[in-house]
Design an enzyme around this catalytic site. Structure first.
Site, mmCIF file in Angstrom:
data_model
loop_
_atom_site.group_PDB
_atom_site.id
_atom_site.type_symbol
_atom_site.label_atom_id
_atom_site.label_comp_id
_atom_site.label_asym_id
_atom_site.label_seq_id
_atom_site.Cartn_x
_atom_site.Cartn_y
_atom_site.Cartn_z
ATOM 1 C CB CYS A 102 -1.347 -0.054 1.017
ATOM 2 S SG CYS A 102 0.012 0.017 2.812
ATOM 3 C CG ASN B 145 4.458 -1.445 5.033
ATOM 4 O OD1 ASN B 145 5.827 -1.813 5.796
ATOM 5 N ND2 ASN B 145 3.344 -2.506 4.877
ATOM 6 C CB CYS C 263 -2.935 1.397 7.243
ATOM 7 S SG CYS C 263 -3.909 3.449 8.026
ATOM 8 N NE ARG C 264 -4.620 1.149 1.913
ATOM 9 C CZ ARG C 264 -5.124 2.465 0.913
ATOM 10 N NH1 ARG C 264 -5.739 2.210 -0.304
ATOM 11 N NH2 ARG C 264 -3.966 3.184 0.751
ATOM 12 C CB SER C 265 0.389 -3.213 2.868
ATOM 13 O OG SER C 265 1.218 -2.169 3.404
ATOM 14 C CG ASP D 237 -5.197 5.648 2.816
ATOM 15 O OD1 ASP D 237 -4.408 4.641 3.658
ATOM 16 O OD2 ASP D 237 -4.260 6.103 2.611
#
Length: 163
Positions: free
Chosen positions: A9, A12, A14-16, A127
């Site tokens: 993401c 690095n 939150c999402r990933s 995001d």
């Protein structure tokens, strides 16, 4: 030979890392732990060395998942050791494909939600960074939904190598 997957993401945090932790748990549940390595990175280095966003950690813990994480920036040189690079949105997809040293490497990059048949045409995981806890919950739901199809694809690739 180990099959390597990297989720990417923006920063690095939150999402990933959420996708990394969820997918690593799925890999373990499937009995593929010794065969599949899972990690994550960001397209940028703004948060290098930081842990996951506390909201990511809270949502994961509330849903029975946990894991240590340190943010890092994706490097072009990693393509040679990776089998699959999973982008969390179309911006990451484009950035990663431009970063790929070869066309073969560019073909390793896929959108996470492309593994969720119910996702339709909107394949971006939004995001959640600038929003509230509900955005992190939504992110987790999308990651979990796509993880089933991704695990099936990875399992096929791993089993194909054994033949």
């Amino acid at each position: 030979m180990t099959y390597r997957v990297c989720f990417v993401c923006t920063g690095n945090i939150c999402r990933s890392p959420m996708a990394e932790i969820v997918f690593r748990a799925r890999v373990a549940e499937a009995g593929l732990e010794g065969l599949v390595e899972v990690d994550s990175a960001g397209t940028g280095g703004w948060h290098e060395g930081d842990g996951a966003d506390p909201r990511t950690v809270a949502v994961l813990e509330d849903n029975g998942s946990a894991g240590a994480h340190t943010a890092r920036q994706f490097q072009s040189s990693w393509f040679s050791r990776l089998d699959l690079v999973i982008a969390l949105d179309s911006g990451h997809l484009g950035a990663l494909r431009r970063l790929a040293p070869t066309e073969q490497d560019a073909q390793k990059v896929r959108l996470l939600r492309s593994y969720d048949p119910a996702a339709g045409y909107d394949l971006d995981v939004p995001d959640p960074y600038y929003g509230g806890a509900d955005g992190f919950e939504e992110c987790l739901e999308m990651v979990e939904a796509a993880s089933t199809g991704l695990l099936a694809a990875v399992r096929r690739d791993v089993e194909g190598r054994a033949v």
